[in-house]
Design an enzyme around this catalytic site. Sequence first.
Site, PDB file in Angstrom:
ATOM      1  N   SER A  55      -6.521 -47.675  87.739  1.00 55.82           N
ATOM      2  CA  SER A  55      -5.477 -48.712  87.664  1.00 55.82           C
ATOM      3  C   SER A  55      -4.399 -48.571  88.743  1.00 55.82           C
ATOM      4  O   SER A  55      -3.963 -47.459  89.073  1.00 55.82           O
ATOM      5  CB  SER A  55      -4.816 -48.640  86.282  1.00 55.82           C
ATOM      6  OG  SER A  55      -3.680 -49.453  86.247  1.00 55.82           O
ATOM      7  N   ILE A  56      -3.913 -49.716  89.246  1.00 57.55           N
ATOM      8  CA  ILE A  56      -2.816 -49.729  90.228  1.00 57.55           C
ATOM      9  C   ILE A  56      -1.463 -49.774  89.513  1.00 57.55           C
ATOM     10  O   ILE A  56      -0.415 -49.589  90.118  1.00 57.55           O
ATOM     11  CB  ILE A  56      -2.979 -50.947  91.178  1.00 57.55           C
ATOM     12  CG1 ILE A  56      -4.216 -50.756  92.047  1.00 57.55           C
ATOM     13  CG2 ILE A  56      -1.781 -51.142  92.083  1.00 57.55           C
ATOM     14  CD1 ILE A  56      -4.493 -51.912  92.998  1.00 57.55           C
ATOM     15  N   SER A  57      -1.472 -50.005  88.209  1.00 51.97           N
ATOM     16  CA  SER A  57      -0.203 -50.137  87.467  1.00 51.97           C
ATOM     17  C   SER A  57       0.714 -48.922  87.609  1.00 51.97           C
ATOM     18  O   SER A  57       1.927 -49.096  87.788  1.00 51.97           O
ATOM     19  CB  SER A  57      -0.481 -50.423  85.990  1.00 51.97           C
ATOM     20  OG  SER A  57      -1.096 -51.676  85.877  1.00 51.97           O
TER      21      SER A  57
ATOM     22  N   GLY B 286      -5.131 -62.951  93.457  1.00 50.12           N
ATOM     23  CA  GLY B 286      -4.626 -62.404  92.193  1.00 50.12           C
ATOM     24  C   GLY B 286      -3.627 -61.266  92.321  1.00 50.12           C
ATOM     25  O   GLY B 286      -3.143 -60.757  91.301  1.00 50.12           O
TER      26      GLY B 286
ATOM     27  N   GLY C 106     -13.457 -70.746  83.733  1.00 46.58           N
ATOM     28  CA  GLY C 106     -13.514 -69.531  82.918  1.00 46.58           C
ATOM     29  C   GLY C 106     -12.344 -69.478  81.960  1.00 46.58           C
ATOM     30  O   GLY C 106     -11.253 -69.966  82.264  1.00 46.58           O
TER      31      GLY C 106
ATOM     32  N   LYS D 174      -6.666 -55.174  73.922  1.00 43.63           N
ATOM     33  CA  LYS D 174      -5.613 -56.199  73.907  1.00 43.63           C
ATOM     34  C   LYS D 174      -5.502 -56.921  72.557  1.00 43.63           C
ATOM     35  O   LYS D 174      -4.439 -57.407  72.203  1.00 43.63           O
ATOM     36  CB  LYS D 174      -5.844 -57.202  75.035  1.00 43.63           C
ATOM     37  CG  LYS D 174      -5.529 -56.636  76.412  1.00 43.63           C
ATOM     38  CD  LYS D 174      -5.653 -57.699  77.493  1.00 43.63           C
ATOM     39  CE  LYS D 174      -5.217 -57.159  78.841  1.00 43.63           C
ATOM     40  NZ  LYS D 174      -5.220 -58.168  79.889  1.00 43.63           N
TER      41      LYS D 174
ATOM     42  N   ASP E 112       0.486 -61.713  81.151  1.00 40.59           N
ATOM     43  CA  ASP E 112      -0.537 -62.110  82.142  1.00 40.59           C
ATOM     44  C   ASP E 112      -0.317 -63.535  82.647  1.00 40.59           C
ATOM     45  O   ASP E 112      -0.307 -63.785  83.860  1.00 40.59           O
ATOM     46  CB  ASP E 112      -1.945 -62.004  81.533  1.00 40.59           C
ATOM     47  CG  ASP E 112      -2.469 -60.576  81.530  1.00 40.59           C
ATOM     48  OD1 ASP E 112      -2.018 -59.769  82.362  1.00 40.59           O
ATOM     49  OD2 ASP E 112      -3.326 -60.264  80.681  1.00 40.59           O
TER      50      ASP E 112
ATOM     51  N   SER F 239      -4.635 -52.519  78.247  1.00 43.63           N
ATOM     52  CA  SER F 239      -5.668 -53.232  78.982  1.00 43.63           C
ATOM     53  C   SER F 239      -6.959 -53.205  78.168  1.00 43.63           C
ATOM     54  O   SER F 239      -6.958 -52.791  77.000  1.00 43.63           O
ATOM     55  CB  SER F 239      -5.812 -52.613  80.379  1.00 43.63           C
ATOM     56  OG  SER F 239      -6.532 -53.510  81.202  1.00 43.63           O
TER      57      SER F 239
HETATM   58  P1  NAP Z   1     -13.436 -61.678  80.791  1.00 42.19           P
HETATM   59  O1  NAP Z   1     -12.593 -61.698  79.575  1.00 42.19           O
HETATM   60  O2  NAP Z   1     -14.721 -60.907  80.772  1.00 42.19           O
HETATM   61  O3  NAP Z   1     -13.763 -63.218  81.183  1.00 42.19           O
HETATM   62  C1  NAP Z   1     -14.598 -63.538  82.243  1.00 42.19           C
HETATM   63  C2  NAP Z   1     -14.791 -65.063  82.312  1.00 42.19           C
HETATM   64  O4  NAP Z   1     -15.640 -65.324  83.428  1.00 42.19           O
HETATM   65  C3  NAP Z   1     -15.464 -65.657  81.098  1.00 42.19           C
HETATM   66  O5  NAP Z   1     -14.936 -66.927  80.827  1.00 42.19           O
HETATM   67  C4  NAP Z   1     -16.921 -65.767  81.559  1.00 42.19           C
HETATM   68  O6  NAP Z   1     -17.631 -66.787  80.920  1.00 42.19           O
HETATM   69  C5  NAP Z   1     -16.720 -66.150  82.996  1.00 42.19           C
HETATM   70  N1  NAP Z   1     -17.888 -65.875  83.828  1.00 42.19           N
HETATM   71  C6  NAP Z   1     -18.420 -64.663  84.149  1.00 42.19           C
HETATM   72  N2  NAP Z   1     -19.491 -64.838  84.932  1.00 42.19           N
HETATM   73  C7  NAP Z   1     -19.628 -66.187  85.122  1.00 42.19           C
HETATM   74  C8  NAP Z   1     -20.549 -66.991  85.838  1.00 42.19           C
HETATM   75  N3  NAP Z   1     -21.564 -66.460  86.525  1.00 42.19           N
HETATM   76  N4  NAP Z   1     -20.382 -68.327  85.810  1.00 42.19           N
HETATM   77  C9  NAP Z   1     -19.387 -68.886  85.133  1.00 42.19           C
HETATM   78  N5  NAP Z   1     -18.468 -68.179  84.414  1.00 42.19           N
HETATM   79  C10 NAP Z   1     -18.601 -66.839  84.416  1.00 42.19           C
HETATM   80  O7  NAP Z   1     -12.628 -61.128  82.031  1.00 42.19           O
HETATM   81  P2  NAP Z   1     -11.065 -61.289  82.358  1.00 42.19           P
HETATM   82  O8  NAP Z   1     -10.335 -60.099  81.875  1.00 42.19           O
HETATM   83  O9  NAP Z   1     -10.625 -62.626  81.935  1.00 42.19           O
HETATM   84  O10 NAP Z   1     -11.102 -61.176  83.962  1.00 42.19           O
HETATM   85  C11 NAP Z   1     -11.665 -62.196  84.768  1.00 42.19           C
HETATM   86  C12 NAP Z   1     -11.383 -61.886  86.237  1.00 42.19           C
HETATM   87  O11 NAP Z   1      -9.986 -61.858  86.457  1.00 42.19           O
HETATM   88  C13 NAP Z   1     -11.894 -60.519  86.711  1.00 42.19           C
HETATM   89  O12 NAP Z   1     -12.397 -60.668  88.006  1.00 42.19           O
HETATM   90  C14 NAP Z   1     -10.663 -59.645  86.716  1.00 42.19           C
HETATM   91  O13 NAP Z   1     -10.737 -58.641  87.679  1.00 42.19           O
HETATM   92  C15 NAP Z   1      -9.578 -60.653  87.079  1.00 42.19           C
HETATM   93  N6  NAP Z   1      -8.246 -60.307  86.526  1.00 42.19           N
HETATM   94  C16 NAP Z   1      -7.188 -60.286  87.395  1.00 42.19           C
HETATM   95  C17 NAP Z   1      -5.923 -59.985  86.911  1.00 42.19           C
HETATM   96  C18 NAP Z   1      -4.760 -59.954  87.861  1.00 42.19           C
HETATM   97  O14 NAP Z   1      -3.693 -59.432  87.489  1.00 42.19           O
HETATM   98  N7  NAP Z   1      -4.881 -60.487  89.047  1.00 42.19           N
HETATM   99  C19 NAP Z   1      -5.725 -59.710  85.550  1.00 42.19           C
HETATM  100  C20 NAP Z   1      -6.830 -59.758  84.698  1.00 42.19           C
HETATM  101  C21 NAP Z   1      -8.097 -60.065  85.204  1.00 42.19           C
HETATM  102  P3  NAP Z   1     -18.347 -66.565  79.482  1.00 42.19           P
HETATM  103  O15 NAP Z   1     -17.234 -66.546  78.484  1.00 42.19           O
HETATM  104  O16 NAP Z   1     -19.247 -67.728  79.386  1.00 42.19           O
HETATM  105  O17 NAP Z   1     -19.047 -65.236  79.556  1.00 42.19           O
END
Ligand code: NAP
Length: 288
Positions: free
Chosen positions: A20-22, A253, A132, A71, A107, A67
Amino acid sequence: MLIDGYTRLAAVVATPIRHSISPFIHNQAFQQTGVNGVYVAWDIPESELAVTIDNIKRYNMFGINISMPYKQAVLPYMDELTDSARLIGAVNTVIHRDGKLIGHNTDGIGFFRSLSNLTAFHVEQKTLTILGAGGAGLAIIAQAALNGAKQINIFKRSSSLNQTKEKAAELMALTGVEITVFPIEETELLQEKILQSDLLINATNVGMDGSTMIIPQDCILPSSIIVADIIYQPFETPLLAFARSKGVRTINGLGMLLFQAAEAFEAWTGETMPTDTIWKALEEIVHG
Ligand code: NAP
C-alpha cells in the site's frame, strides 16, 4: 519524525496490504503538518478483525483505514455511520472521535475532490456514465447521487446486473437522482449515453494490463467530456491514451487515492493535508 510518549497511531487494515502507498501519504502528511502521529499497515486475518477494531479505542488511535476484503465486514463494529458509508454500504475510514467509532467512506468524496481540484469539474447537475460498479464504482455512484448529479448511467456486465439494479433503485429512492443500469455489452447504447455525458468514468479493472481498453476502438467522445480512469498504475491506461489522442481532457486515479486519504487525515486530525507537495512526491513514486 519525532516519536515520543504522545505519538498517536493510525493504520490501514486489510489483507494483503504491504504494497500500500497509504503509509507514504499519511506519514508525509504527519511530518509536514507537525501532527504527532504515525501511520502503519496491518495485514490481519478476518478472525482478528474484531480485536483490531477494539484496539482503536484501547490505544486511543486517530482511527484506521479499511481496505479489501473488510470494507463491509467492519460495519457491525461501528457506533455510527456517515451518510456516505451508509449509502455505499461500506467503510474505508474509521474515525475515533469522542470515544465513538464513526464509519465513513472517503472513496467517492476523494474521487470528486480530485476532479474539482485537478480539472475544475463539479458534479452537481451533470450527467455521468460509469463503467463497472464494484466497491470503488459504487462509492463514486453513491457520492455522485449525494452531491446532486443530474443523471447517472451505469454500464455493467450482464452476468451481474440485478444486484446493481437493486442498489441503483435504493440510491434513487434516497436521493431522487435518476440512475439507470445497462449491460456493458450493448455498445450502441453505450455510445449513445457517452455522447450525452459530461463525465465518463472507468471503474472496472480493465486497463490495468496496459493493453486492454474498456470501450470500443471506434467510440466517439464528445469534445467537452472528461474521461476519468480510477486506475493509476499504469499511469495512463489505454482508455486515457485513447481519450488524449482525441483531444479530450483526462484524469487518472492518483488524485482519487490522494484525496480519499486527505479526507481521512482531515477527519482524524483536524489539519488540512498538504496535497500539493504530497502529489509531487506521489507522482515521482508512481510515474517514475
Ligand atoms: P471490484 O470491487 O472487484 O470491482 C471491479 C469492477 O470491474 C466490477 O464492476 C466488475 O464487474 C468490473 N469488471 C472487471 N472485469 C471486467 C471486464 N472484463 N469487463 C467489464 N467489467 C469488468 O474492484 P474495485 O475495488 O471497485 O476496483 C476497481 C478498480 O479501481 C481497480 O483497478 C482498482 O485498482 C481501482 N481502484 C482505484 C482506487 C483509487 O484510489 N484510485 C481505489 C479503489 C480501486 P462484475 O461486477 O461484473 O464482476
